[in-house]
Design an enzyme around this catalytic site. Structure first.
Site, PDB file in Angstrom:
ATOM      1  N   CYS A  78       0.823  -1.213   0.000  1.00  0.00           N
ATOM      2  CA  CYS A  78       0.000   0.000   0.000  1.00  0.00           C
ATOM      3  C   CYS A  78       0.856   1.262   0.000  1.00  0.00           C
ATOM      4  O   CYS A  78       0.353   2.345  -0.241  1.00  0.00           O
ATOM      5  CB  CYS A  78      -0.959   0.015   1.185  1.00  0.00           C
ATOM      6  SG  CYS A  78      -0.132   0.086   2.774  1.00  0.00           S
ATOM      7  N   CYS A 121      -6.145 -11.432   7.160  1.00  0.00           N
ATOM      8  CA  CYS A 121      -4.725 -11.122   7.380  1.00  0.00           C
ATOM      9  C   CYS A 121      -3.819 -12.197   6.810  1.00  0.00           C
ATOM     10  O   CYS A 121      -2.612 -12.013   6.730  1.00  0.00           O
ATOM     11  CB  CYS A 121      -4.452 -11.001   8.882  1.00  0.00           C
ATOM     12  SG  CYS A 121      -4.512 -12.613   9.724  1.00  0.00           S
ATOM     13  N   LEU A 268      12.888  13.498  -2.698  1.00  0.00           N
ATOM     14  CA  LEU A 268      13.461  12.220  -3.132  1.00  0.00           C
ATOM     15  C   LEU A 268      12.607  11.113  -2.512  1.00  0.00           C
ATOM     16  O   LEU A 268      12.398  11.102  -1.293  1.00  0.00           O
ATOM     17  CB  LEU A 268      14.893  12.088  -2.584  1.00  0.00           C
ATOM     18  CG  LEU A 268      16.060  12.480  -3.509  1.00  0.00           C
ATOM     19  CD1 LEU A 268      15.901  13.883  -4.038  1.00  0.00           C
ATOM     20  CD2 LEU A 268      17.379  12.346  -2.780  1.00  0.00           C
ATOM     21  N   VAL A 269      12.133  10.219  -3.365  1.00  0.00           N
ATOM     22  CA  VAL A 269      11.331   9.114  -2.802  1.00  0.00           C
ATOM     23  C   VAL A 269      12.220   7.898  -2.666  1.00  0.00           C
ATOM     24  O   VAL A 269      12.717   7.381  -3.654  1.00  0.00           O
ATOM     25  CB  VAL A 269      10.178   8.701  -3.743  1.00  0.00           C
ATOM     26  CG1 VAL A 269       9.172   7.844  -2.995  1.00  0.00           C
ATOM     27  CG2 VAL A 269       9.521   9.894  -4.343  1.00  0.00           C
ATOM     28  N   HIS A 362      14.664   8.510   6.722  1.00  0.00           N
ATOM     29  CA  HIS A 362      14.376   8.604   8.157  1.00  0.00           C
ATOM     30  C   HIS A 362      14.972   9.888   8.726  1.00  0.00           C
ATOM     31  O   HIS A 362      14.295  10.642   9.433  1.00  0.00           O
ATOM     32  CB  HIS A 362      14.963   7.385   8.883  1.00  0.00           C
ATOM     33  CG  HIS A 362      14.654   7.363  10.330  1.00  0.00           C
ATOM     34  ND1 HIS A 362      13.590   6.666  10.846  1.00  0.00           N
ATOM     35  CD2 HIS A 362      15.230   7.985  11.375  1.00  0.00           C
ATOM     36  CE1 HIS A 362      13.540   6.850  12.149  1.00  0.00           C
ATOM     37  NE2 HIS A 362      14.529   7.651  12.500  1.00  0.00           N
ATOM     38  N   GLU A1280     -17.660 -15.103  22.385  1.00  0.00           N
ATOM     39  CA  GLU A1280     -17.428 -13.830  23.061  1.00  0.00           C
ATOM     40  C   GLU A1280     -16.744 -13.929  24.423  1.00  0.00           C
ATOM     41  O   GLU A1280     -16.062 -13.008  24.855  1.00  0.00           O
ATOM     42  CB  GLU A1280     -18.780 -13.148  23.310  1.00  0.00           C
ATOM     43  CG  GLU A1280     -19.533 -12.795  22.073  1.00  0.00           C
ATOM     44  CD  GLU A1280     -20.945 -12.379  22.442  1.00  0.00           C
ATOM     45  OE1 GLU A1280     -21.207 -11.175  22.440  1.00  0.00           O
ATOM     46  OE2 GLU A1280     -21.758 -13.265  22.756  1.00  0.00           O
TER      47      GLU A1280
HETATM   48  C1  LIG Z   1       3.800   2.057   9.734  1.00  0.00           C
HETATM   49  C2  LIG Z   1       4.998   2.901  10.076  1.00  0.00           C
HETATM   50  C3  LIG Z   1       5.566   2.763  11.311  1.00  0.00           C
HETATM   51  C4  LIG Z   1       6.662   3.541  11.660  1.00  0.00           C
HETATM   52  N1  LIG Z   1       7.209   3.396  12.900  1.00  0.00           N
HETATM   53  C5  LIG Z   1       8.279   4.151  13.251  1.00  0.00           C
HETATM   54  C6  LIG Z   1       8.859   4.038  14.548  1.00  0.00           C
HETATM   55  O1  LIG Z   1       8.430   3.241  15.363  1.00  0.00           O
HETATM   56  N2  LIG Z   1       9.896   4.838  14.844  1.00  0.00           N
HETATM   57  C7  LIG Z   1      10.403   5.729  13.950  1.00  0.00           C
HETATM   58  O2  LIG Z   1      11.340   6.414  14.264  1.00  0.00           O
HETATM   59  N3  LIG Z   1       9.886   5.851  12.727  1.00  0.00           N
HETATM   60  C8  LIG Z   1       8.823   5.098  12.363  1.00  0.00           C
HETATM   61  N4  LIG Z   1       8.282   5.242  11.120  1.00  0.00           N
HETATM   62  C9  LIG Z   1       8.820   6.277  10.234  1.00  0.00           C
HETATM   63  C10 LIG Z   1       9.888   5.731   9.316  1.00  0.00           C
HETATM   64  O3  LIG Z   1      11.048   5.472  10.042  1.00  0.00           O
HETATM   65  C11 LIG Z   1      10.148   6.776   8.270  1.00  0.00           C
HETATM   66  O4  LIG Z   1       8.973   6.970   7.570  1.00  0.00           O
HETATM   67  C12 LIG Z   1      11.191   6.324   7.288  1.00  0.00           C
HETATM   68  O5  LIG Z   1      12.399   6.077   7.903  1.00  0.00           O
HETATM   69  C13 LIG Z   1      11.354   7.311   6.154  1.00  0.00           C
HETATM   70  O6  LIG Z   1      12.194   6.749   5.171  1.00  0.00           O
HETATM   71  P1  LIG Z   1      11.740   6.618   3.650  1.00  0.00           P
HETATM   72  O7  LIG Z   1      12.884   6.088   2.896  1.00  0.00           O
HETATM   73  O8  LIG Z   1      10.507   5.850   3.533  1.00  0.00           O
HETATM   74  O9  LIG Z   1      11.466   8.136   3.312  1.00  0.00           O
HETATM   75  P2  LIG Z   1      10.621   8.748   2.144  1.00  0.00           P
HETATM   76  O10 LIG Z   1       9.192   8.760   2.530  1.00  0.00           O
HETATM   77  O11 LIG Z   1      10.938   8.096   0.868  1.00  0.00           O
HETATM   78  O12 LIG Z   1      11.183  10.210   2.161  1.00  0.00           O
HETATM   79  C14 LIG Z   1      11.053  11.038   3.245  1.00  0.00           C
HETATM   80  C15 LIG Z   1      11.722  12.384   3.052  1.00  0.00           C
HETATM   81  O13 LIG Z   1      13.119  12.242   3.056  1.00  0.00           O
HETATM   82  C16 LIG Z   1      13.700  12.915   1.949  1.00  0.00           C
HETATM   83  N5  LIG Z   1      14.861  12.144   1.543  1.00  0.00           N
HETATM   84  C17 LIG Z   1      14.945  10.798   1.494  1.00  0.00           C
HETATM   85  N6  LIG Z   1      16.182  10.448   1.135  1.00  0.00           N
HETATM   86  C18 LIG Z   1      16.877  11.566   0.930  1.00  0.00           C
HETATM   87  C19 LIG Z   1      18.219  11.836   0.547  1.00  0.00           C
HETATM   88  N7  LIG Z   1      19.074  10.858   0.302  1.00  0.00           N
HETATM   89  N8  LIG Z   1      18.594  13.116   0.458  1.00  0.00           N
HETATM   90  C20 LIG Z   1      17.741  14.108   0.687  1.00  0.00           C
HETATM   91  N9  LIG Z   1      16.470  13.916   1.070  1.00  0.00           N
HETATM   92  C21 LIG Z   1      16.047  12.659   1.181  1.00  0.00           C
HETATM   93  C22 LIG Z   1      12.609  12.963   0.922  1.00  0.00           C
HETATM   94  O14 LIG Z   1      12.793  14.058   0.086  1.00  0.00           O
HETATM   95  C23 LIG Z   1      11.374  13.075   1.765  1.00  0.00           C
HETATM   96  O15 LIG Z   1      11.104  14.411   2.038  1.00  0.00           O
HETATM   97  C24 LIG Z   1       7.200   4.470  10.735  1.00  0.00           C
HETATM   98  C25 LIG Z   1       6.617   4.596   9.476  1.00  0.00           C
HETATM   99  C26 LIG Z   1       5.537   3.820   9.135  1.00  0.00           C
HETATM  100  C27 LIG Z   1       4.907   3.964   7.784  1.00  0.00           C
HETATM  101  S1  FES Z   2      -7.555 -10.945  10.914  1.00  0.00           S
HETATM  102 FE1  FES Z   2      -6.292 -12.685  11.086  1.00  0.00          FE
HETATM  103  S2  FES Z   2      -7.674 -14.270  10.699  1.00  0.00           S
HETATM  104 FE2  FES Z   2      -8.949 -12.530  10.768  1.00  0.00          FE
HETATM  105  S1  FES Z   3      -0.036  -2.141   5.680  1.00  0.00           S
HETATM  106 FE1  FES Z   3      -0.850  -1.925   3.721  1.00  0.00          FE
HETATM  107  S2  FES Z   3      -2.944  -2.129   4.032  1.00  0.00           S
HETATM  108 FE2  FES Z   3      -2.144  -2.065   6.041  1.00  0.00          FE
END
Ligand SMILES: Cc1cc2nc3c(=O)[nH]c(=O)nc-3n(C[C@H](O)[C@H](O)[C@H](O)COP(=O)(O)OP(=O)(O)OC[C@H]3O[C@@H](n4cnc5c(N)ncnc54)[C@H](O)[C@@H]3O)c2cc1C
Ligand code: FES
Ligand code: FES
Length: 1349
Positions: A78, A121, A268-269, A362, A1280
């Site tokens: 997702c 799930c 940057l993604v 991050h 339940e």
């Molecule tokens: C379900 C979930 C649970 C999470 N739980 C935690 C947790 O428990 N603890 C915690 O600390 N974090 C948590 N996170 C956050 C997660 O750590 C950060 O979302 C993640 O590290 C971001 O990295 P990314 O590569 O996905 O960033 P992206 O989403 O791809 O990018 C984020 C930003 O960083 C910039 N960027 C990325 N790389 C570069 C680069 N090389 N140079 C310049 N800019 C850059 C991008 O431009 C963007 O603005 C959670 C996230 C999710 C979705």
């Molecule tokens: S959510 Fe895991 S079996 Fe229903």
């Molecule tokens: S983690 Fe993708 S639907 Fe929940």
């Protein structure tokens, strides 16, 4: 606007070994949407869309340009932008195996180990395990836990899922209870659950020896074409242009830097785990996205003599491996920063997110809760930046983290890598975090701390303390640190540090996220942990100088070095357990499946993704999508609704308002669509219909609604009481003479109990598909509901057409728990109005946020009690008044309060009782049915009285429970007779199996020795009445057809919610027809085959429908009898053929006219329930008094299932509901703003239990048979009851907190509110730290959230 760039390139990737080439790919599309919509691979599920649940897990395989190896890793589809997959191979659950071709061992084992219930799930679980096995064909149990930590399951309680995974693990030989390496069968004296020596007791729910072995050579290979592409990488920049967004993927670093100059605003993604959720939920929009995924320079790792340089593009999972490797290679003193980072990487998010998220993403995201940034900052990490102008270095320090421009990246710069220096000999680094639960939860507060001593001394030369979660960005306590330089590491320094820290890191009372006092306490508690840890280290390191002035004091009790582990966080351990049930009679024919642990009928299909849920039905011609527009005000007049802007948007077909409803718009009090007035935030006002779900959702934001706020606005129970705002009259039951009894007792205690609400969090959100037919106004409705007849009826009245034109189909439901009894009718009716208005099929799928916002859940409760008792602990009088928060309309609230009052006495015989209950009307979404229907909340009040009495009598609570429990045949408060014998047996067996008394002593021993960690143990009994309190609900029908080939089609009125009702029904039919289950099939539940059905709820689905199926089968068998008699040696097929030829009907309707239930509320008498389920549960926990965290050490459940129809299914129900109950009482917390807006609308904010929450030892046994004549084959409905047994964990936590308070000489009464979150537990363990924090006058600030219970 899209960038005017060149034409789109072609996206090339593979899915399940097949090449996918997309010419006009839209960068906004996620892999999940692509799989489901474009490729019709619906095995991968949508459940949250935010990376938080794992339902959408798939495996991605990529060629790693650095290691030149193929990397396989799980991801949350997702959040994966489709364009990021260029050159990748994706494996979905369909690619792993299929029931049509070959099952993969992972799929086979999860199904046969009973690891699936609703199955929603399951594909995600399968994929997480599969990805693990691709990398480690014989993983360790730790790796298994890690792999599954990001997958949520709301049904099973995880134990069977883990058990299936363990069959692949190297440690899996023997049960190895508690890591002793000894099987539980050999160690009875070691508190291990015993197997009865009687051979009628069984502990195996599946036969492991039947499993096919894992053969890694059979797996899909990485496509050679992709390998060739990877070996000769495309250096050209690839561009994918969509309607609104352009994705640019440069092939070289130089191109990336040039693009960054050209598009300085473009992010940057990398993993998209930060950008993705922000774009989805917070409306962030980026017309250009730069993807550096193909640039190997960002993935380089360099080890030098002074530290590690890790590429910004490395995933957090890779970072974890790199750190672990360095830790194993380097001397300990050099790795302290790495160890601290590794600690956080173990609990940060789930495996899928760690696989996707990059180190760079991050760091640059700078989330205030970032777990790594505080540690990196105190560890003096350096950011290596690059731009066309050349490289540059900046420190990752507090200025950078606070976003100070001069300390930040320039718009044209990128982060290339991060240098993390080695630590030094006299330097100590530590990381701390506290979240709502251990795994996969964002931290409330975290911290990185580092101290450098002058060599050979305890003099602070340098100090760094950085906190996360306490401000809009990560916060450095640099002033405090400066002031502490030169100080000795001793208690005086500790005192001073706490004062300074609390002064410097100030958190306003209204801070977002709330929990302000808890967070303040953690600031100093964490520092104290650091202080102790470092002190211990100093002691071991320094032989040369005298260690700090005595650490031992009343204020900071020292811990013995041998107990140092008590300072550390709880380790994630692998649950163990034994499930015990009664074997079927040895004379029972082999063909007869009743009483055997038969696998869920759909288990294998769940595991292969071939089980079709409502939203998996292939798109129908001309199908449109509906999205709902909801109120943003809690109580207001609707002045106008202006859809004009929305109607202009591309793809939008129509807007449906109340005026479009041809029939009735709900009821006067509960409208389907609001007309003049809204009563809560989240009330549905209108709906948009569009060509795609995305278009419909976007258009909802353009509907302009003007409101005029109205008074009063009531959210809390307290306010409702003040305003006299109630939904229905008070319900009351009374027995004896309570006032007189209060005069006679030794002591009286009064108290209050608060129980928070609960979100159903079924994994499959509410969904419906309505297809209008061309003739006679007929409608076909496919809906995820527990009550299709109610949907049918509601649609009929809404459209003003007869019921007989509407057919509702329910194939299976991805979890209901009460949440799909009433509400699906609303969604069905709205979709039907849309279908009639547009003449086209309408699909309505709620996203998680809307589902949580709109649908309501379990009623929060506020209870007041007054209990009179003798010093012996005998309770003589009990007066309880309960208020539940019903929300804005009646829904089921009156019934819930009735059930709550009826069940409030639980297992206790108290002669003088008064129970009163009221449902409050507030401006919140209506609360509704939820597993246990009031019992789990109400009975917590009763059990809290017991605890209070115990505290006053100086006796353990179990003694008070025992003393007051029903002992002989008796009558309940409403004068229904019952025999408590099975209750007593459950209680005694539970005491025995859990070795309760000896463990109570061990707990006390532990508590004497440990000041900062406390253990608690509790055992609770349960008497739970099943069924509805109304006669008309106790009926069911079934339709059984036998076809001429001998195959049998069974249909009945129950819905498959995961509870295995269809499996049980075929077991019944098989016994009755004396025919193997393989001859039988259940297709779906349909209002066309079995009409006028009752909701599948109240634990009696299998009871009543089983009797109806039995009846139908008996009728058929009776008809066949003469034929069978004539040809007793004949085959079934011959008899059926003969019957057909003799014109004997091979179809029969079965009917069950059930129990007569009645309740006279005037007299307070009745016979409302057919029977009771009894049980008992004992839980032991360990609490960290400094953080409020707890670990579940062990749970033993004994449940009276009578003669279980299917012990695997019944044990599954008990375990699943126990874990759900544990969630209710410990982690699941809803937060509302002072304006009545629900904040907790995703798995990020609302924490249901994860795999790491399962008790380390989790034993369930079914009480050897008792009898209940009323039900099918003397079985009992167990759907339940287990919920309430989760409260044993709550009371065990309370027991541990009480021990802490006793040791601290705190005499004031206390009750931990439910849920017993780390916040509440920490604040109840009052100590020096909780006392030193500043407190705000509640009148001086507006809190972030309000308590509604
Ligand atoms: C379900 C979930 C649970 C999470 N739980 C935690 C947790 O428990 N603890 C915690 O600390 N974090 C948590 N996170 C956050 C997660 O750590 C950060 O979302 C993640 O590290 C971001 O990295 P990314 O590569 O996905 O960033 P992206 O989403 O791809 O990018 C984020 C930003 O960083 C910039 N960027 C990325 N790389 C570069 C680069 N090389 N140079 C310049 N800019 C850059 C991008 O431009 C963007 O603005 C959670 C996230 C999710 C979705
Ligand atoms: S959510 Fe895991 S079996 Fe229903
Ligand atoms: S983690 Fe993708 S639907 Fe929940």
């Amino acid at each position: 606007m899209p960038c005017p760039l060149t034409e789109s390139d072609e996206l090339v990737f593979f899915v399940n070994g097949k090449k996918v080439t997309e010419k006009n790919v839209d960068p906004e599309v996620t892999l999940l949407a692509f799989l489901r919509k474009n490729l019709c691979l619906t095995g991968t599920k949508y459940a949250c869309g935010r990376g938080g649940c794992g339902a959408c897990t798939v495996m991605v395989s990529k060629h790693d340009p650095v290691s030149k190896k193929i990397r396989h890793f799980s991801v949350a589809a997702c959040l994966v932008p489709i364009c990021s997959l260029y050159g990748a191979a994706v494996t979905t659950v369909e690619g792993v195996g299929s029931i049509k071709t070959r099952l993969h061992p992972v799929q086979e084992r999860i199904a046969k180990s009973h690891g699936t219930q609703c199955g929603f799930c399951t594909p995600g679980m399968v994929m997480s395990m599969y990805a693990l096995l691709r990398n480690h064909p014989q993983p360790s149990e730790g790796q298994l836990m890690e792999a599954l930590g990001g997958n949520l399951c709301r049904c099973t309680g995880y134990r069977p899922i883990l058990q299936s995974g363990r069959t692949f693990c190297k440690e899996a030989d023997g049960c190895q209870q508690q890591g002793t390496g000894q099987c539980c069968l050999d160690q009875r004296e070691n508190n291990c659950p015993s197997l009865s020596s009687k051979n009628d007791i069984c502990t195996e729910l599946f036969a492991e020896e039947e499993f096919q072995p894992l053969d890694p050579t059979q797996e899909l290979i990485f496509p050679p074409e992709l390998l060739r592409m990877a070996e000769n990488p495309e250096k050209r920049t690839l561009t994918f242009s969509g309607e609104r967004v352009t994705w640019i993927s440069p092939g070289t670093l130089q191109d990336l830097l040039e693009l960054k100059v050209k598009h300085p605003e473009a992010p940057l993604v990398l993993g998209n785990t930060s950008l993705g959720p922000a774009m989805k939920s917070r409306g962030h929009f980026h017309p250009i996205l730069l993807s550096p995924g193909r640039i190997s320079e960002l993935k380089m790792v360099t080890k030098t003599s002074d530290g590690l340089t890790i590429g910004a593009g490395c995933s957090l999972a890779q970072v974890k491996d790199i750190l672990a490797e360095s830790i194993s290679e380097l001397p300990e003193e050099k790795t302290r920063t790495y160890q601290a980072l590794l600690k956080h990487l173990q609990s940060l998010a789930g495996q899928q997110i760690r696989n996707m998220a990059s180190l760079g993403g991050h760091i640059i995201s700078r989330h205030c809760y970032s777990d790594l940034n505080p540690v990196l900052a105190v560890g003096n990490a350096i950011l290596n930046l690059l731009s066309e102008g050349g490289p540059r270095q900046i420190p990752l320090n507090d200025h950078f983290l606070a976003g100070v421009v001069s300390a930040d990246l320039k718009p044209e710069e990128i982060l290339e890598s991060v240098f993390i220096p080695h630590s030094q000999k006299w330097e100590f680094v530590a990381a701390f975090r506290q979240a709502q639960c251990q795994q996969n939860a964002l931290p409330d507060v975290n911290a990185g701390m580092r101290v450098l001593f002058t060599e050979g001394t305890d003099t602070i030369e340098d100090l760094g303390i950085i906190y996360g979660g306490v401000g809009v960005s990560t916060v450095s306590a640099h002033k405090s640190c400066r002031q502490l330089l030169g100080r000795h590491w001793n208690e005086r320094m500790m005192d001073e540090a706490c004062r300074l820290l609390l002064d410097e890191v100030s958190l306003p009372g209204s801070a977002p996220g709330g929990k302000v006092e808890f967070k303040r306490t953690l600031l100093v508690s964490f520092f104290f942990k650091f202080y102790l840890e470092v002190s211990q280290e100093l002691k071991t390191q320094v032989k040369l100088f005298s260690v700090p002035v005595s650490l031992h004091s009343r204020r900071y009790p020292e811990i013995a070095p041998s107990s140092l582990s008590t300072l550390r966080d709880f380790p994630g351990t692998i649950p163990e357990g034994v499930q015990t049930y009664q074997r079927v009679d040895s004379h029972q024919p082999l063909q007869d499946p009743v009483g055997r642990p038969i696998m869920h009928l759909s288990g294998l299909k769940h595991a292969t993704g071939e089980a079709i849920f409502c939203d998996d039905i292939p798109r129908v011609d001309k199908e449109l999508f509906m999205a709902l527009v909801t109120s943003t005000r809690a109580h207001a007049k609707i002045i106008s609704i202006d859809p004009s802007e929305a109607l202009q948007l591309p793809g939008v077909v129509d807007v449906v308002t109340a005026e479009d409803i041809p029939g009735t718009n709900g009821t006067d009090d509960d409208k389907l669509l609001a007309i003049d007035e809204v009563l809560c935030v989240g009330q549905i006002i209108c709906a948009v219909v569009a060509d795609t779900d995305v278009q419909a959702k976007r258009a909802t934001e353009k509907i302009k609604i003007t409101y005029e706020d109205l008074e009063p606005v009531i959210f809390t129970i307290e306010d409702a009481i003040k305003h006299g705002s109630f939904l229905c009259p008070e319900k009351k039951l009374e027995q004896g003479n309570i006032e007189e009894a209060f005069e006679m007792v030794d002591q009286i205690v009064e108290g209050e109990v608060h129980v928070g609400g609960q979100e159903h969090f079924y994994m499959e959100t509410q969904r419906v598909l309505v297809i209008p037919k061309t003739e006679d106004k007929e409608l076909e409705i496919y809906v995820s509901t527990q009550d299709p007849a109610h949907v049918q009826k509601t649609v009929s009245s809404t459209l003003n057409i007869p019921i007989n034109r509407i057919t509702c189909h329910v194939k299976r439901v991805g979890g209901g728990f009460g949440g799909k009894v009433g509400r699906p009718a609303v969604f069905g009716a709205l979709a039907a109005v849309g279908a009639i208005k547009t003449g086209r099929p309408i699909c309505l799928v709620l996203d998680r946020e809307d589902d949580m916002l709109i649908t309501g859940g379990r009623h929060p409760l506020f209870g007041k009690y007054k209990v009179g008792f003798m010093n012996s602990g005998r309770i003589k009088a009990l007066d309880i008044k309960c208020y539940i928060n019903g929300g804005c309309v009646l829904d089921d609230s009156e019934l819930v309060i009735e059930f709550l009052i009826l069940k409030l006495e639980n297992a206790y015989k108290i002669r003088n009782l008064r129970f009163r209950g009221r449902a409050c009307m507030t401006n919140l979404p209506s609360n509704t049915a939820f597993r246990g229907f009031g019992f789990p909340q109400g009975t917590l009040v009763t059990e809290s009285c017991i605890t209070a009495v115990a505290a006053k009598c100086g006796l353990p609570p179990e003694k008070i429970r025992e003393k007051n429990m029903y002992k002989t045949v008796d009558k309940t408060i409403y004068k229904q007779a019952f025999n408590p014998e099975p209750l007593i047996r459950c209680w005694n067996e539970c005491l025995d199996k859990s070795s309760f008394h000896s463990r109570r002593m061990q707990v006390e021993e532990f508590n004497k020795k440990n000041y900062w960690k406390k253990k608690g143990i509790a055992i609770v009994p349960m008497k739970f009445s099943v069924g509805f309190g109304a006669t008309s609900y106790h009926q069911a029908a079934a339709l059984v057809h036998i076809y001429t080939d001998g195959s049998v089609l069974v249909t009945h009125g129950g819905n498959e919610l995961g509870q295995g009702i269809h499996t049980k029904m075929l077991q019944v039919a098989s016994r009755e027809l004396k025919l193997p289950m393989s001859y039988m099939h259940i297709c779906e539940t349909s209002t066309a085959t079995v009409p006028n059905t009752i909701a599948t709820a109240a634990s009696i689905g299998a009871d009543v429908n089983g009797r109806a199926v039995q009846n139908a089968c008996q009728i058929l068998l009776k008809r066949l009898e003469p034929i069978i008699k004539k040809n007793p040696e004949g085959r079934w097929e011959d008899w059926i053929q003969a019957a057909f030829e003799q014109r004997i009907s091979l179809s029969a309707t079965g009917y069950f006219r059930g129990y007569k239930a009645f309740m006279d509320w005037e007299k307070g008498e009745g016979d409302p329930f057919p029977y009771y389920v009894y049980g008992a549960a004992c839980s032991e926990v360990e609490v960290d008094c400094l953080t409020g965290a707890h670990k579940k050490i062990r749970t033993d459940i004994v449940m009276d299932a009578c003669c279980s129809l299917n012990p695997a299914i019944d044990i599954g129900q008990i375990e699943g509901s126990f874990i759900q109950g544990m969630g209710l009482y410990t982690t699941e917390e809803l937060h509302y703003s002072p304006e009545g807006v629900l904040y907790s609308r995703s798995p990020d904010e609302y924490k249901i239990p994860t795999i790491t929450d399962v008790p380390e030892q989790f034993n369930v046994s079914l009480l050897p048979s008792s009898q209940t004549p009323l039900t099918i084959y003397s079985s009992k409905g167990l759907g339940e009851s287990g919920m309430f047994l989760g409260s044993s964990v709550f009371f065990a936590i309370g027991d541990a907190v009480a021990a802490a308070r006793r040791q601290r000489d705190i005499t004031a009464d206390f009750t931990v509110k439910s849920p017993a979150t780390p916040e509440r537990v920490r604040m109840a363990c009052t100590d020096w730290f909780t006392e030193m924090i500043p407190r705000d006058d509640p009148k001086t600030f507006k809190p972030w959230s309000i308590p509604i219970a």
